[in-house]
Enzyme design. Structure first.
Site, PDB file in Angstrom:
ATOM      1  CE1 TYR A  34       4.019  -7.762  -2.714  1.00 46.06           C
ATOM      2  CE2 TYR A  34       6.207  -7.759  -3.700  1.00 46.06           C
ATOM      3  CZ  TYR A  34       5.148  -8.447  -3.126  1.00 46.06           C
ATOM      4  OH  TYR A  34       5.217  -9.802  -2.947  1.00 46.06           O
ATOM      5  CB  CYS A  35       3.202  -2.873   1.459  1.00 44.05           C
ATOM      6  SG  CYS A  35       3.002  -1.089   1.246  1.00 44.05           S
ATOM      7  CB  THR A  36      -1.757  -3.923   1.817  1.00 45.15           C
ATOM      8  OG1 THR A  36      -1.244  -5.087   2.466  1.00 45.15           O
ATOM      9  CG2 THR A  36      -3.231  -4.121   1.510  1.00 45.15           C
ATOM     10  CB  ILE A  90      -1.386  -5.451  -3.640  1.00 42.25           C
ATOM     11  CG1 ILE A  90       0.036  -5.894  -3.293  1.00 42.25           C
ATOM     12  CG2 ILE A  90      -2.123  -6.567  -4.365  1.00 42.25           C
ATOM     13  CD1 ILE A  90       0.102  -6.875  -2.142  1.00 42.25           C
ATOM     14  N   GLY A  99       0.594   0.791   0.149  1.00 42.01           N
ATOM     15  CA  GLY A  99       1.691   1.719  -0.073  1.00 42.01           C
ATOM     16  C   GLY A  99       2.299   2.340   1.166  1.00 42.01           C
TER      17      GLY A  99
END
Length: 348
Positions: A205-207, A234, A209
């Site tokens: 996961y990241c901010t 997220i 995508g």
């Protein structure tokens, strides 16, 4: 003389920071903060850059946008009364038809103060050669509901694909938190962390995508078979959690790369002030511009140190203005800015 010189001169911001802030403060309308990206072949990035700058200047949009041969990566805000027109004009460009938006959790009219559209070699700096990944061979995209269910699997490895100063203020429960300062450094670190887990379920996961697109392709290239990624990152996870009444498995704050520096996903404060150790998740840049380091500072320490990261920097801001400018010029010439790493936590 270049016949397009006059046109090119118009395609940049010419106002000072003070003028830009004054202009923002006089606005009476709401701005919508959003982000989007797409990996798509852009034949002429320079031409696309100018087209986008002209279009978004006309709509009074602000933000930071990168265009490359491999696609687009944008973080920006749009006047609410122009949002439908913004969407219509962007979707009319074939490369960006129906591109999905991630709308910010918390809106701030000052998330960006100017419009910057730059041409880059890549939309995310990764340090990889083209033969080290295939961005068309990425992991499975998960909804928030699917993500929560897969978090319960045995032997699951949840990996935060953001920089350590991002995960310090907020992350998913049980996630592996690489201690890299840049995505370029993080990819080999994550590969080493996951060695021997090639058959285990991997959740990335990241901010928003975009980093997971390359990270999942990179891991699949290196033999990982069950790679999954949080669709929309997220930001979209939280939207789905609210809309569907799901359990929120994210703890703390989501760091964002605009003037807000963060938006709350849960009410928990999981980080501490770097100066006094009290609970704190507020990032600030040191008021000494020759330092400008990004760090966590509570309101009490901000008052005591006048927004600086140390007594040494506090002394600098009281020097005559010309002395401060001299120090800043020296730093720029050396290109050796003080780094956030001074407060880097020990690996757990």
């Amino acid at each position: 003389m270049d016949p397009n010189a006059h046109k090119k001169a118009r395609l940049v911001n010419r106002l000072s920071r003070e003028e830009l802030l004054k202009k923002l403060e006089s606005e009476t309308f709401r701005r919508i903060t959003l982000s989007f990206y797409r990996y798509v072949i852009i034949d002429n990035p320079d031409q696309m850059r100018d087209r986008l700058f002209e279009m978004w200047s006309r709509l009074n949009c602000l933000g930071r946008i990168y265009v490359a041969h491999e696609g687009i990566n944008a973080q920006m805000n749009v006047p609410e009364h122009y949002f439908d027109q913004f969407k219509q004009e962007l979707y009319a460009i074939p490369e960006f038809e129906n591109i999905p938006f991630k709308i910010a959790v918390e809106h701030d009219n000052k998330s960006f103060i100017k419009l910057t559209v730059k041409v880059r070699k890549k939309i995310v700096a990764d340090g990889l050669n083209d033969d080290e990944y295939d961005v068309t061979n990425v992991g499975r995209h998960l909804t928030a509901r699917e993500w929560n269910e897969m978090m319960k699997l045995p032997n699951v490895k949840i990996v935060d694909m953001r920089n350590f100063y991002e995960s310090e203020v907020g992350h998913f429960e049980g996630a592996l938190l690489p201690q890299a300062e840049t995505f370029r450094e993080e990819l080999p670190e994550v590969l080493n962390m996951l060695r021997g887990c090639e058959d285990d379920p991997i959740l990335l996961y990241c901010t928003g995508g975009i980093r997971c697109e390359k990270a999942s392709a990179y891991l699949r290239h290196h033999g990982f078979k069950n790679v999954n990624q949080l669709h929309g990152g997220i930001i979209d996870y939280y939207r789905q959690v609210k809309e569907e009444g799901l359990e929120n498995r994210f703890r703390g704050k989501n760091f964002v790369f605009d003037n807000r520096l963060g938006e709350h996903i849960s009410s928990e404060v999981i980080a501490t002030c770097h100066q006094c150790g009290k609970p704190c998740d507020t990032h600030r840049n040191c008021a000494n511009k020759a330092c400008n380091i990004l760090f966590l500072q509570c309101d009490d320490c901000a008052r005591e140190y006048e927004g600086t990261c140390s007594p040494a920097c506090q002394e600098v801001i009281h020097l005559p203005l010309e002395e401060q400018k001299k120090l800043l010029r020296q730093v720029k010439q050396r290109k050796t800015f003080m780094r956030y790493r001074r407060w880097k936590p020990e690996c757990s």
